[in-house]
Design a protein around this motif. Sequence first.
Motif, short mmCIF file in Angstrom:
data_model
loop_
_atom_site.label_atom_id
_atom_site.label_comp_id
_atom_site.label_asym_id
_atom_site.label_seq_id
_atom_site.Cartn_x
_atom_site.Cartn_y
_atom_site.Cartn_z
N ILE A 168 0.83 -1.21 0.00
CA ILE A 168 0.00 0.00 0.00
C ILE A 168 0.86 1.25 0.00
O ILE A 168 0.70 2.14 -0.84
CB ILE A 168 -0.96 0.00 1.21
N VAL A 169 1.79 1.34 0.94
CA VAL A 169 2.60 2.56 1.04
C VAL A 169 3.55 2.68 -0.14
O VAL A 169 3.85 3.79 -0.60
CB VAL A 169 3.34 2.60 2.39
N ALA A 170 4.04 1.56 -0.68
CA ALA A 170 4.91 1.61 -1.84
C ALA A 170 4.16 2.14 -3.06
O ALA A 170 4.71 2.93 -3.85
CB ALA A 170 5.50 0.23 -2.13
N LEU A 171 2.91 1.74 -3.23
CA LEU A 171 2.11 2.21 -4.36
C LEU A 171 1.81 3.70 -4.24
O LEU A 171 1.88 4.44 -5.23
CB LEU A 171 0.81 1.41 -4.45
N VAL A 172 1.47 4.14 -3.02
CA VAL A 172 1.22 5.57 -2.82
C VAL A 172 2.51 6.36 -3.06
O VAL A 172 2.50 7.44 -3.67
CB VAL A 172 0.68 5.85 -1.40
N GLY A 173 3.64 5.81 -2.61
CA GLY A 173 4.93 6.44 -2.85
C GLY A 173 5.26 6.54 -4.33
O GLY A 173 5.78 7.56 -4.80
N THR B 66 5.77 17.98 2.25
CA THR B 66 6.70 17.03 1.65
C THR B 66 8.05 17.08 2.35
O THR B 66 8.71 16.06 2.55
CB THR B 66 6.88 17.33 0.15
N GLY B 67 8.48 18.30 2.71
CA GLY B 67 9.73 18.44 3.45
C GLY B 67 9.69 17.71 4.78
O GLY B 67 10.66 17.07 5.19
N ALA B 68 8.54 17.80 5.48
CA ALA B 68 8.40 17.09 6.74
C ALA B 68 8.49 15.58 6.55
O ALA B 68 9.11 14.87 7.36
CB ALA B 68 7.06 17.45 7.40
N MET B 69 7.91 15.08 5.45
CA MET B 69 7.98 13.65 5.16
C MET B 69 9.41 13.23 4.86
O MET B 69 9.89 12.20 5.35
CB MET B 69 7.07 13.32 3.97
N ILE B 70 10.12 14.05 4.08
CA ILE B 70 11.52 13.75 3.77
C ILE B 70 12.36 13.79 5.05
O ILE B 70 13.23 12.93 5.28
CB ILE B 70 12.06 14.75 2.73
N GLY B 71 12.12 14.79 5.90
CA GLY B 71 12.85 14.89 7.15
C GLY B 71 12.62 13.71 8.07
O GLY B 71 13.55 13.24 8.75
N THR B 72 11.38 13.21 8.08
CA THR B 72 11.07 12.04 8.91
C THR B 72 11.84 10.81 8.43
O THR B 72 12.39 10.05 9.22
CB THR B 72 9.56 11.76 8.88
N LYS B 73 11.87 10.63 7.10
CA LYS B 73 12.63 9.50 6.55
C LYS B 73 14.12 9.69 6.81
O LYS B 73 14.84 8.73 7.14
CB LYS B 73 12.37 9.40 5.04
N LEU B 74 14.60 10.91 6.69
CA LEU B 74 16.01 11.19 6.93
C LEU B 74 16.39 10.87 8.37
O LEU B 74 17.44 10.30 8.64
CB LEU B 74 16.30 12.67 6.63
N ALA C 143 10.00 8.65 -3.16
CA ALA C 143 11.02 7.60 -3.05
C ALA C 143 11.15 7.10 -1.62
O ALA C 143 11.32 5.90 -1.38
CB ALA C 143 12.37 8.13 -3.55
N SER C 144 11.05 8.01 -0.66
CA SER C 144 11.13 7.59 0.74
C SER C 144 9.98 6.67 1.11
O SER C 144 10.16 5.71 1.87
CB SER C 144 11.15 8.82 1.67
N MET C 145 8.79 6.94 0.56
CA MET C 145 7.64 6.08 0.83
C MET C 145 7.80 4.71 0.17
O MET C 145 7.46 3.68 0.76
CB MET C 145 6.36 6.75 0.34
N ALA D 54 20.78 1.85 1.81
CA ALA D 54 19.48 2.49 1.87
C ALA D 54 19.55 3.92 1.34
O ALA D 54 18.65 4.38 0.63
CB ALA D 54 18.96 2.48 3.31
N THR D 55 20.62 4.63 1.69
CA THR D 55 20.77 6.01 1.23
C THR D 55 20.96 6.07 -0.28
O THR D 55 20.35 6.90 -0.97
CB THR D 55 21.98 6.67 1.92
N LEU D 56 21.79 5.18 -0.83
CA LEU D 56 22.01 5.16 -2.27
C LEU D 56 20.73 4.79 -3.02
O LEU D 56 20.44 5.36 -4.09
CB LEU D 56 23.13 4.17 -2.61
N ALA D 57 19.97 3.84 -2.47
CA ALA D 57 18.71 3.47 -3.10
C ALA D 57 17.74 4.65 -3.09
O ALA D 57 17.03 4.89 -4.08
CB ALA D 57 18.10 2.28 -2.36
N TRP D 58 17.72 5.39 -1.99
CA TRP D 58 16.85 6.57 -1.88
C TRP D 58 17.25 7.63 -2.91
O TRP D 58 16.40 8.17 -3.63
CB TRP D 58 16.95 7.13 -0.47
N VAL D 59 18.54 7.91 -3.01
CA VAL D 59 19.02 8.90 -3.97
C VAL D 59 18.72 8.46 -5.40
O VAL D 59 18.21 9.24 -6.22
CB VAL D 59 20.53 9.14 -3.79
N GLY D 60 19.01 7.21 -5.72
CA GLY D 60 18.79 6.71 -7.07
C GLY D 60 17.33 6.73 -7.48
O GLY D 60 16.98 7.15 -8.59
#
Length: 203
Positions: A5-10, A77-85, A131-133, A159-165
């Motif tokens: 579910i979350v991957a599809l929304v992401g 969106t920034g808050a979501m990115i910050g949470t993943k970070l 991507a984080s989702m 995980a970081t490289l996968a996120w960036v890519g």
Amino acid sequence: MNGIIVALVGALLCFYGVRSVHLGILAIGFGLGWLIADLCNASFWWLLLIALIGAVSAWVVTSLIFRFAAYFVGGLTGAMIGTKLATVLQPGDKNWALSMIVAAAVCVAGAFLADKFRARALLWLTSIGGASMILSGLGRMGDLEFLRDPEPGWQQISATLAWVGLSVCGWLVQRRLFAERLGIEPEADEPPSRNIGGKWPSR
């Protein structure tokens, strides 16, 4: 199922986020609620409930003040990115206060960038947030848990490289599909000076 579910929304946000303001806001609110609840290791039903509340709340707030939609979409969106970070930077047990500080800082930065640079910033923010989702969703499937909550060392790096890519892939896809519609690239018969970073779509 919860990871799917979350991957599809992401994926919707990462590769289609700037096409529709309504879909983008719902996806961003859903992802933000999910990632915040995930910091607390909530059960699937709590994750889903908080994510849905986040989606509806984000849509209602932004609809009430649509004039400032880019500002709020960038901030959310920034808050979501910050949470993943915060998740990636804190292997193991999470420091709730530090996580909120990181999320708030990236939230403010995202709002500022979205308000100033409009479509260019929103392309990056939706791609990175989506991507984080996706990674959080995939991290709930089988042996890919390190994508959601990496341990120090190779898991953090991977995980970081996968996120960036994945973020770059989302940016490239959205830019190719929607650049002309959003005015990110100047028209052939227009001088480049008239392009001011594009605009958030009206629907």
